[in-house]
Motif scaffolding. Structure first.
Motif, PDB file in Angstrom:
ATOM      1  N   GLY A   1       0.818  -1.205   0.000  1.00 34.70           N
ATOM      2  CA  GLY A   1       0.000   0.000   0.000  1.00 34.70           C
ATOM      3  C   GLY A   1       0.848   1.250   0.000  1.00 34.70           C
ATOM      4  N   ILE A   2       1.891   1.252   0.825  1.00 32.11           N
ATOM      5  CA  ILE A   2       2.782   2.413   0.896  1.00 32.11           C
ATOM      6  C   ILE A   2       3.517   2.613  -0.431  1.00 32.11           C
ATOM      7  CG2 ILE A   2       4.864   3.314   1.998  1.00 32.11           C
ATOM      8  CD1 ILE A   2       3.915   1.942   4.582  1.00 32.11           C
ATOM      9  N   VAL A   3       3.994   1.504  -1.018  1.00 25.33           N
ATOM     10  CA  VAL A   3       4.689   1.600  -2.304  1.00 25.33           C
ATOM     11  C   VAL A   3       3.751   2.125  -3.386  1.00 25.33           C
ATOM     12  CG1 VAL A   3       5.740   0.243  -4.156  1.00 25.33           C
ATOM     13  CG2 VAL A   3       6.399  -0.168  -1.783  1.00 25.33           C
ATOM     14  N   SER A   4       2.513   1.628  -3.401  1.00 23.35           N
ATOM     15  CA  SER A   4       1.545   2.083  -4.405  1.00 23.35           C
ATOM     16  C   SER A   4       1.219   3.561  -4.236  1.00 23.35           C
ATOM     17  CB  SER A   4       0.261   1.253  -4.319  1.00 23.35           C
ATOM     18  OG  SER A   4       0.491  -0.089  -4.676  1.00 23.35           O
ATOM     19  N   LEU A   5       1.037   3.990  -2.985  1.00 20.94           N
ATOM     20  CA  LEU A   5       0.766   5.410  -2.733  1.00 20.94           C
ATOM     21  C   LEU A   5       1.956   6.274  -3.150  1.00 20.94           C
ATOM     22  CD1 LEU A   5      -1.044   5.319   0.735  1.00 20.94           C
ATOM     23  CD2 LEU A   5      -2.053   5.834  -1.498  1.00 20.94           C
ATOM     24  N   ALA A   6       3.165   5.800  -2.839  1.00 21.76           N
ATOM     25  CA  ALA A   6       4.359   6.550  -3.236  1.00 21.76           C
ATOM     26  C   ALA A   6       4.455   6.641  -4.756  1.00 21.76           C
ATOM     27  CB  ALA A   6       5.608   5.888  -2.662  1.00 21.76           C
TER      28      ALA A   6
ATOM     29  N   ARG B   1      -5.459   4.513  -5.666  1.00 21.01           N
ATOM     30  CA  ARG B   1      -6.608   3.658  -5.333  1.00 21.01           C
ATOM     31  C   ARG B   1      -6.142   2.285  -4.873  1.00 21.01           C
ATOM     32  NH1 ARG B   1      -9.380  -0.215  -8.112  1.00 21.01           N
ATOM     33  NH2 ARG B   1     -11.569  -0.540  -7.531  1.00 21.01           N
ATOM     34  N   GLU B   2      -5.174   1.697  -5.599  1.00 23.04           N
ATOM     35  CA  GLU B   2      -4.656   0.391  -5.206  1.00 23.04           C
ATOM     36  C   GLU B   2      -3.965   0.464  -3.844  1.00 23.04           C
ATOM     37  OE1 GLU B   2      -2.142  -1.027  -8.315  1.00 23.04           O
ATOM     38  OE2 GLU B   2      -3.814  -1.632  -9.607  1.00 23.04           O
ATOM     39  N   GLY B   3      -3.254   1.556  -3.594  1.00 26.21           N
ATOM     40  CA  GLY B   3      -2.594   1.719  -2.296  1.00 26.21           C
ATOM     41  C   GLY B   3      -3.572   1.778  -1.159  1.00 26.21           C
ATOM     42  N   ILE B   4      -4.667   2.489  -1.367  1.00 26.85           N
ATOM     43  CA  ILE B   4      -5.709   2.585  -0.326  1.00 26.85           C
ATOM     44  C   ILE B   4      -6.340   1.217  -0.081  1.00 26.85           C
ATOM     45  CG2 ILE B   4      -7.955   3.575   0.214  1.00 26.85           C
ATOM     46  CD1 ILE B   4      -7.043   6.099  -1.273  1.00 26.85           C
TER      47      ILE B   4
ATOM     48  N   TYR C   1      -4.929  -1.733  -0.544  1.00 28.77           N
ATOM     49  CA  TYR C   1      -3.968  -2.563   0.198  1.00 28.77           C
ATOM     50  C   TYR C   1      -3.967  -2.212   1.680  1.00 28.77           C
ATOM     51  CZ  TYR C   1      -1.650  -4.770  -3.838  1.00 28.77           C
ATOM     52  OH  TYR C   1      -1.354  -5.523  -4.939  1.00 28.77           O
ATOM     53  N   LEU C   2      -3.999  -0.924   1.983  1.00 27.65           N
ATOM     54  CA  LEU C   2      -3.921  -0.490   3.374  1.00 27.65           C
ATOM     55  C   LEU C   2      -5.205  -0.783   4.154  1.00 27.65           C
ATOM     56  CD1 LEU C   2      -2.077   2.922   2.947  1.00 27.65           C
ATOM     57  CD2 LEU C   2      -1.141   0.816   3.885  1.00 27.65           C
ATOM     58  N   SER C   3      -6.309  -0.915   3.432  1.00 25.88           N
ATOM     59  CA  SER C   3      -7.591  -1.148   4.110  1.00 25.88           C
ATOM     60  C   SER C   3      -7.891  -2.621   4.345  1.00 25.88           C
ATOM     61  CB  SER C   3      -8.717  -0.505   3.300  1.00 25.88           C
ATOM     62  OG  SER C   3      -8.828  -1.113   2.011  1.00 25.88           O
ATOM     63  N   ARG C   4      -7.039  -3.509   3.820  1.00 25.51           N
ATOM     64  CA  ARG C   4      -7.285  -4.937   3.992  1.00 25.51           C
ATOM     65  C   ARG C   4      -6.941  -5.398   5.403  1.00 25.51           C
ATOM     66  NH1 ARG C   4      -4.719  -7.228  -1.710  1.00 25.51           N
ATOM     67  NH2 ARG C   4      -6.284  -6.342  -3.082  1.00 25.51           N
TER      68      ARG C   4
END
Length: 207
Positions: free
Chosen positions: A71-76, A199-202, A204-207
């Motif tokens: 999630g962090i990598v996707s957000l970055a 969107r993908e990062g969010i 991942y982090l919400s799972r």
């Protein structure tokens, strides 16, 4: 699979046409030393990026099973793409003097290699965007991963090589509407991909 190839083409072309140190060096070498010198600089990523890709894939493989890390990598990656997209929309003609001073001391290819090594963009791209896409392509087979890299570098190196050829004929190509609009369209594509990565990062982090 086709979505992955589309991303490779979009990222390669946008990276090739976006103003930055390597493109500035392509232009300055073409104007000062001729088309061949500009083409040599354009080929620099083919020399420098191998170790960067290997390191990025290795590091990403270590966190591939960690949802929060992904999630962090996707957000970055999304933030990085958004930054490049906005910068591309605002960009004008590349500044020739943007090339790092240390990159001016050797031959054209060596200058390009030095400029790319000193440029943080390849490291940031492969660590946050390129490695995940390359690993996703490899899920379909290593042949697909090789095609992904081929498409990406065809766009990245090919577009810079095309600029070298065009600048050798006429410097005005850099200020023409065609270049500016191509850069803006690709910047808009980057912003769209930025939204997807965020969107993908969010998720991942919400799972």
């Amino acid at each position: 699979m086709f979505e992955i190839f589309g991303a490779a083409a979009a990222f390669g072309l946008s990276g090739g046409l976006s103003p930055g140190p390597l493109l500035a060096l392509v232009v300055s070498e073409t104007l000062g030393r001729g088309r061949g010198a500009g083409l040599a600089v354009a080929a620099a990523p083919l020399v420098t990026d191998g170790p960067i890709i290997a390191a990025a894939v290795f590091l990403f493989g270590r966190i591939e099973d960690s949802g929060p890390a992904l999630g962090i990598v996707s957000l970055a990656g999304g933030c990085l793409l958004a930054t490049w997209g906005v910068a591309g929309l605002r960009a004008r003609t590349p500044e020739i003097d943007d090339a790092p001073v240390g990159a001016r001391r050797w031959g054209s290819l060596a200058r390009g290699v030095a400029a790319n090594v000193l440029n943080p963009s390849p490291y940031l791209f492969w660590l946050t965007i390129g490695a995940p896409l390359l690993i996703r392509a490899a899920d379909f087979g290593w042949g697909v991963a090789a095609i992904f890299l081929g498409v990406f570098y065809l766009g990245l190196v090919g577009s810079k090589a095309a600029i070298a050829v065009l600048v050798a004929r006429s410097r005005s190509i850099l200020g023409g509407r065609g270049y500016l609009w191509a850069n803006r369209v690709l910047s808009a594509v980057l912003l769209a991909y930025a939204a997807i990565f965020v969107r993908e990062g969010i998720l991942y982090l919400s799972r």
